[in-house]
Design a protein around this motif. Structure first.
Motif, PDB file in Angstrom:
ATOM      1  N   UNK A  72       0.821  -1.202   0.000  1.00  0.00           N
ATOM      2  CA  UNK A  72       0.000   0.000   0.000  1.00  0.00           C
ATOM      3  C   UNK A  72       0.863   1.263   0.000  1.00  0.00           C
ATOM      4  N   UNK A  73       1.907   1.235   0.801  1.00  0.00           N
ATOM      5  CA  UNK A  73       2.794   2.407   0.885  1.00  0.00           C
ATOM      6  C   UNK A  73       3.515   2.653  -0.433  1.00  0.00           C
ATOM      7  N   UNK A  74       4.058   1.608  -1.024  1.00  0.00           N
ATOM      8  CA  UNK A  74       4.787   1.761  -2.279  1.00  0.00           C
ATOM      9  C   UNK A  74       3.860   2.145  -3.429  1.00  0.00           C
ATOM     10  N   UNK A  75       2.644   1.609  -3.431  1.00  0.00           N
ATOM     11  CA  UNK A  75       1.690   1.958  -4.480  1.00  0.00           C
ATOM     12  C   UNK A  75       1.264   3.414  -4.379  1.00  0.00           C
ATOM     13  N   UNK A  76       1.133   3.939  -3.184  1.00  0.00           N
ATOM     14  CA  UNK A  76       0.792   5.348  -2.995  1.00  0.00           C
ATOM     15  C   UNK A  76       1.898   6.252  -3.523  1.00  0.00           C
TER      16      UNK A  76
END
Length: 202
Positions: A72-76
């Motif tokens: 989730x963090x990397x996709x954001x």
């Protein structure tokens, strides 16, 4: 000399006791395994493969759930909110839906079937979602064979569907008894109207 003889006698006694214990222990274990009255009469051919597949699916699901925050963090950072929702949706599908779908298909498959000669009961073993053994104990009179069997369904016991492979029974009589094939055939013919012509005219 007397002490040496005593030592030899004690050593011989110790060895004989050890030998007796070594012979008696397996006999006790063998006796305990046969006195419970349970006799294995069926083993599913896909049991080991099914366990391996479900274990792999459960392991990947746990791993996928663990990496969800990082994903989730990397996709954001890469594509914003839309990218994060899409990535987490795909990962969540394989993390949650795949094990549930696999369990839905395999939960009816009987891996082992035991017969108790004393009580006349059968015990069917199935695999749960978390790879634990689930036991379903029943008698032939508790079995309901649906007129239109569902997918991977041989019969039902208390609204629980179970699936067996007839060819894997070493003694086919057990399968015949479970399925009720030894009972008189009921053709379900509606003979009441044929016997009463007045009702048929009405």
């Amino acid at each position: 000399m007397l002490s040496q003889r005593i030592c030899k006698v004690s050593l011989t006694a110790t060895r004989s006791n050890t030998f007796r214990q070594g012979c008696i222990a397996p006999a006790l274990i063998r006796f305990a395994s046969t006195t419970d009255g349970q006799e294995k009469i069926y083993t599913g051919s896909l049991a080991s493969r099914m366990k391996a597949v479900k274990l792999f699916s459960l392991t990947t699901s746990i791993t996928g759930a663990a990496v969800q925050p990082t994903l989730l963090e990397q996709s954001m950072k890469v594509g914003g909110t839309a990218m994060a929702i899409a990535a987490c949706g795909v990962a969540g599908f394989f993390t949650i839906v795949t094990p549930l779908l696999l369990h839905f298909v395999t939960k009816k498959y009987v891996t082992e079937l035991y017969f108790n000669k004393k009580t006349g009961e059968y015990t069917a073993i199935t695999i749960s979602l978390v790879l634990t053994r689930q036991e379903t104990t029943f008698k032939p009179e508790d079995v309901t064979v649906p007129e239109v069997p569902g997918m991977f369904t041989s019969f039902e016991v208390n609204n629980k569907s179970l699936f067996l492979e007839p060819s894997l029974f070493p003694d086919p009589e057990h399968y015949v008894k479970i399925m009720g094939y030894d009972k008189p055939v009921d053709f379900k013919l509606n003979l009441t109207e044929a016997q009463d012509p007045q009702k048929s005219k009405k």
